[in-house]
Scaffold this motif. Structure first.
Motif, PDB file in Angstrom:
ATOM      1  N   ALA A   1      -1.866   6.570   2.584  1.00 40.26           N
ATOM      2  CA  ALA A   1      -1.635   6.823   1.165  1.00 40.26           C
ATOM      3  C   ALA A   1      -2.932   6.563   0.400  1.00 40.26           C
ATOM      4  O   ALA A   1      -3.621   5.570   0.652  1.00 40.26           O
ATOM      5  CB  ALA A   1      -0.527   5.929   0.628  1.00 40.26           C
TER       6      ALA A   1
ATOM      7  N   GLU B   1       4.250  -0.499  -2.993  1.00 39.36           N
ATOM      8  CA  GLU B   1       4.914  -1.101  -1.835  1.00 39.36           C
ATOM      9  C   GLU B   1       6.163  -0.314  -1.462  1.00 39.36           C
ATOM     10  O   GLU B   1       6.391   0.002  -0.287  1.00 39.36           O
ATOM     11  CB  GLU B   1       5.292  -2.555  -2.122  1.00 39.36           C
ATOM     12  CG  GLU B   1       5.938  -3.225  -0.913  1.00 39.36           C
ATOM     13  CD  GLU B   1       6.758  -4.444  -1.281  1.00 39.36           C
ATOM     14  OE1 GLU B   1       7.081  -5.204  -0.372  1.00 39.36           O
ATOM     15  OE2 GLU B   1       7.079  -4.613  -2.460  1.00 39.36           O
TER      16      GLU B   1
ATOM     17  N   SER C   1       5.225   3.015   0.032  1.00 42.30           N
ATOM     18  CA  SER C   1       4.705   2.844   1.390  1.00 42.30           C
ATOM     19  C   SER C   1       5.824   2.616   2.395  1.00 42.30           C
ATOM     20  O   SER C   1       5.785   3.138   3.519  1.00 42.30           O
ATOM     21  CB  SER C   1       3.710   1.680   1.429  1.00 42.30           C
ATOM     22  OG  SER C   1       2.604   1.932   0.589  1.00 42.30           O
TER      23      SER C   1
ATOM     24  N   ILE D   1       4.136   4.405   5.451  1.00 40.88           N
ATOM     25  CA  ILE D   1       2.679   4.463   5.337  1.00 40.88           C
ATOM     26  C   ILE D   1       2.053   3.357   6.183  1.00 40.88           C
ATOM     27  O   ILE D   1       2.527   2.224   6.199  1.00 40.88           O
ATOM     28  CB  ILE D   1       2.252   4.306   3.862  1.00 40.88           C
ATOM     29  CG1 ILE D   1       2.827   5.439   3.008  1.00 40.88           C
ATOM     30  CG2 ILE D   1       0.735   4.238   3.741  1.00 40.88           C
ATOM     31  CD1 ILE D   1       2.353   6.826   3.380  1.00 40.88           C
TER      32      ILE D   1
ATOM     33  N   LEU E   1      -3.024   1.911   3.136  1.00 43.01           N
ATOM     34  CA  LEU E   1      -3.093   2.243   1.716  1.00 43.01           C
ATOM     35  C   LEU E   1      -4.549   2.176   1.282  1.00 43.01           C
ATOM     36  O   LEU E   1      -5.208   1.159   1.461  1.00 43.01           O
ATOM     37  CB  LEU E   1      -2.251   1.262   0.898  1.00 43.01           C
ATOM     38  CG  LEU E   1      -2.330   1.382  -0.632  1.00 43.01           C
ATOM     39  CD1 LEU E   1      -1.854   2.748  -1.097  1.00 43.01           C
ATOM     40  CD2 LEU E   1      -1.513   0.272  -1.294  1.00 43.01           C
TER      41      LEU E   1
END
Length: 301
Positions: free
Chosen positions: A159, A235, A238, A243, A246
């Motif tokens: 991400a 958060e 993700s 994910i 990040l």
């Protein structure tokens, strides 16, 4: 990324960051610089003459640092034995953040890898104070922060959080693009908004340029509504999209700056549960005259 700096205090948190780096770059030829800094506490000058096992205080602490670094290298080689990897150890009587900054300049470090927890190890801490200071003071290369107890997962989903208010340069995006290409990853461009609304003309221009840079890399754009805070929104995003990494660009008013300034009660849930790649603001440094990037910058202006 050939020169990688990893600070260590010989804790399991630091080892977890080392462990992650060894697996992340297992197929790349790298030199890892393992750094331990020490600042012996000496109450007053009259204690300088005090001997510990025949050595002065500073000598004793330095020797302990050097032994710890050797033990760490032996542990890495015993577990991985990767012929692609070579190691240098640095034991320095200095403050950690200052030494990291100096080494990035003097050695030409490409990436700093660090654990996220401070000495307190309190779960509610967003990131250890040393990690935050390293991120804020490292201006010439990215910092990769690895959460404590995070088990390595190949970063196939990355991400990139941005609000499109700033023009990007290829030098800034290169760590993100290289990581994606190295693992054939998808990049999820995530834009957190306080109330969904259309992008401004400037934001749309920057998004179009970003997509141009990412040509050849699978990528998607996601706009999400802010939930309580930027950190908690990212958060949740993700977790929902599974994910593995990040990435954020660190500049004035960026998401990274907002996250470090949020009241602790708002970011308590964030805990940096996945690795965080923080890319410094490089601007037009390193752009050769007449390059596409220079032309694009002129068009932007």
């Amino acid at each position: 990324m050939q020169k990688i700096l990893i600070p260590t205090d010989f804790s399991e948190n630091a080892w977890n960051a080392i462990d992650y780096a060894m697996q992340l770059f297992r197929n790349r030829r790298c030199t890892f610089y393992l750094l331990n800094t020490y600042t012996p506490v000496i109450p007053s000058s009259r204690f300088m003459a005090k001997m510990i096992d025949g050595e002065r205080i500073v000598d004793a602490v330095r020797d302990s640092s050097e032994r710890g670094l050797k033990k760490t290298v032996d542990r890495i080689k015993s577990k991985y034995g990767n012929p692609n990897h070579s190691f240098e150890t640095i034991s320095s009587f200095n403050l950690l953040v200052e030494e990291v900054k100096d080494l990035v300049d003097s050695i030409g470090i490409h990436l700093v890898v660090t654990g996220t927890k401070g000495a307190s190890g309190i779960d509610e801490v967003f990131m250890g104070s040393n990690t935050v200071r390293i991120i804020k003071n490292t201006k010439k290369c990215p910092v990769l922060a690895i959460p404590f107890n995070y088990d390595y997962t190949t970063p196939s989903e990355i991400a990139f959080a941005t609000d499109f208010t700033r023009f990007y340069t290829t030098s800034e995006l290169m760590p993100l693009i290289e990581m994606a290409k190295m693992f054939n990853s998808s990049i999820r461009i995530v834009h957190v908004q306080y109330g969904i609304k259309a992008l401004s003309e400037l934001q749309q221009f920057n998004l179009n340029m970003l997509r141009r840079y990412l040509k050849g890399v699978e990528h998607y754009v996601h706009t999400v509504s802010e939930i309580n805070s930027v950190s908690q929104t990212l958060e949740i995003f993700s977790k929902e999209l599974d994910i593995h990494l990040l990435a954020l660009l660190n500049y004035q008013h960026s998401y990274m700056e907002k996250m470090t300034r949020e009241p602790i009660i708002k970011r308590a849930a964030f805990h940096t549960q996945i690795p965080l790649l923080v890319i410094p603001e490089l601007g037009m440094e390193g752009v050769s005259p007449g390059s596409d990037e220079e032309v694009e910058e002129q068009a932007y202006q």
